[in-house]
Write a protein that holds these residues in place. Sequence first.
Motif, short mmCIF file in Angstrom:
data_model
loop_
_atom_site.label_atom_id
_atom_site.label_comp_id
_atom_site.label_asym_id
_atom_site.label_seq_id
_atom_site.Cartn_x
_atom_site.Cartn_y
_atom_site.Cartn_z
N ARG A 11 -47.00 24.32 21.31
CA ARG A 11 -47.43 24.67 19.96
C ARG A 11 -48.45 25.82 20.01
O ARG A 11 -49.46 25.74 20.71
CB ARG A 11 -48.07 23.47 19.27
CG ARG A 11 -47.14 22.28 19.10
CD ARG A 11 -46.03 22.56 18.11
NE ARG A 11 -46.52 22.61 16.74
CZ ARG A 11 -45.76 22.90 15.69
NH1 ARG A 11 -44.48 23.21 15.86
NH2 ARG A 11 -46.26 22.91 14.47
N GLN A 49 -51.43 20.46 26.38
CA GLN A 49 -51.25 20.38 24.94
C GLN A 49 -51.75 19.06 24.37
O GLN A 49 -52.36 19.01 23.30
CB GLN A 49 -49.77 20.58 24.59
CG GLN A 49 -49.50 20.64 23.10
CD GLN A 49 -48.09 21.10 22.79
OE1 GLN A 49 -47.86 22.24 22.43
NE2 GLN A 49 -47.14 20.20 22.96
N CYS A 82 -52.91 22.50 20.18
CA CYS A 82 -52.14 23.74 20.24
C CYS A 82 -53.07 24.95 20.44
O CYS A 82 -54.27 24.86 20.20
CB CYS A 82 -51.30 23.93 18.98
SG CYS A 82 -52.26 24.30 17.51
N SER A 104 -41.42 22.99 25.23
CA SER A 104 -42.05 23.49 24.00
C SER A 104 -43.57 23.53 24.13
O SER A 104 -44.16 22.77 24.89
CB SER A 104 -41.66 22.61 22.82
OG SER A 104 -42.08 21.27 23.02
N LYS A 126 -49.69 26.50 15.28
CA LYS A 126 -48.94 25.49 14.52
C LYS A 126 -47.43 25.75 14.46
O LYS A 126 -46.72 25.17 13.65
CB LYS A 126 -49.49 25.37 13.09
CG LYS A 126 -50.97 24.97 13.02
CD LYS A 126 -51.45 24.85 11.59
CE LYS A 126 -52.92 24.47 11.54
NZ LYS A 126 -53.42 24.37 10.15
N LYS A 127 -46.96 26.63 15.33
CA LYS A 127 -45.52 26.91 15.39
C LYS A 127 -45.00 26.63 16.80
O LYS A 127 -45.73 26.74 17.78
CB LYS A 127 -45.25 28.39 15.03
CG LYS A 127 -45.64 28.74 13.61
CD LYS A 127 -45.41 30.23 13.34
CE LYS A 127 -45.86 30.61 11.93
NZ LYS A 127 -45.70 32.07 11.67
N ASN A 128 -43.72 26.27 16.89
CA ASN A 128 -43.13 25.94 18.17
C ASN A 128 -42.79 27.19 18.97
O ASN A 128 -42.08 28.07 18.48
CB ASN A 128 -41.86 25.10 17.96
CG ASN A 128 -41.75 23.98 18.96
OD1 ASN A 128 -42.76 23.51 19.50
ND2 ASN A 128 -40.54 23.54 19.24
#
Length: 289
Positions: free
Chosen positions: A65, A243, A248, A63, A68-70
């Motif tokens: 970021r 990260q 992010c 994953s 602010k989203k995966n």
Amino acid sequence: LLVCQMLSTNRAQKLVKAMIGAIIAESTMLKFILRLHLALATWESSAIAKILAERAMNVDETSLRVDKKNHWIHVYSAGDITLKFLHKKRGTEAIEDIDIIPRYGGTIIHDCWASYLSCSHLTRELTHVIESNGYAWATNMKCLLLETCKKVSKSKRKKLTQQAYAKLQKRYRNIITRGGKELPMIPPKPKGKKGKMAKSGAHNLWERLRDYEPSVLLFAKDAHVSFTNNRAERDLRMSKVKQKISGCFITELYAQAYCRISSYLQTMASKGYNPLVAIQMVLAGELSK
């Protein structure tokens, strides 16, 4: 500094100022990143063609970021090539959009994520089952796989003979048979209840080992297939460090640029190139020479 050493733009600015006594604007740094990203488009296409010709390929995902989203970084590694791609999804949709696996005709080595439809990382899962349940079949299977791995690594051909492989299959199947007797029975599904009955992690692992025997033992039969998926994991590890250090990414474009540039730098590092020299080669148009 931003990609290879994984610094944030603020820390990179401070370092450059300490070295040359001048501040480089953040927007200027990002323009350099995009310039390199665009210059590497042809290299990426060439690397994809080369990796599709490899006999075995390690794949994994992690994953990341972005805004602010995966999102997910998907890695494909073979020989001295490392390729990373950003996608909003982890599974089948991403695999099809990236379009490397659908066109690939070799062996894929991975960590048992369902979308890849095969097996790996089994010794870790077996260790967990042994520690949690103490099943004899899991202990015997782990010993068999590790013992076979040592035999393969010591052999000149990096694979077992047909006779040795036949013995391996026999021992493997005996362990699976004993495991089926050792595991508790799955109770029948009550009438009117929808969906599948829940199974323990040990039972799911046993079923995977039973159903995918050829894939599990392929490392002993094909010299190009590695015992683990550590190569892909190593290629992704620095993305998590990036990260943690920098936070992010603000936009998807710069996250994609990070993936392409870091792919190139890792590939060139495996060939023995200094990262500064590798970057100079791209900007000077010397990659085809």
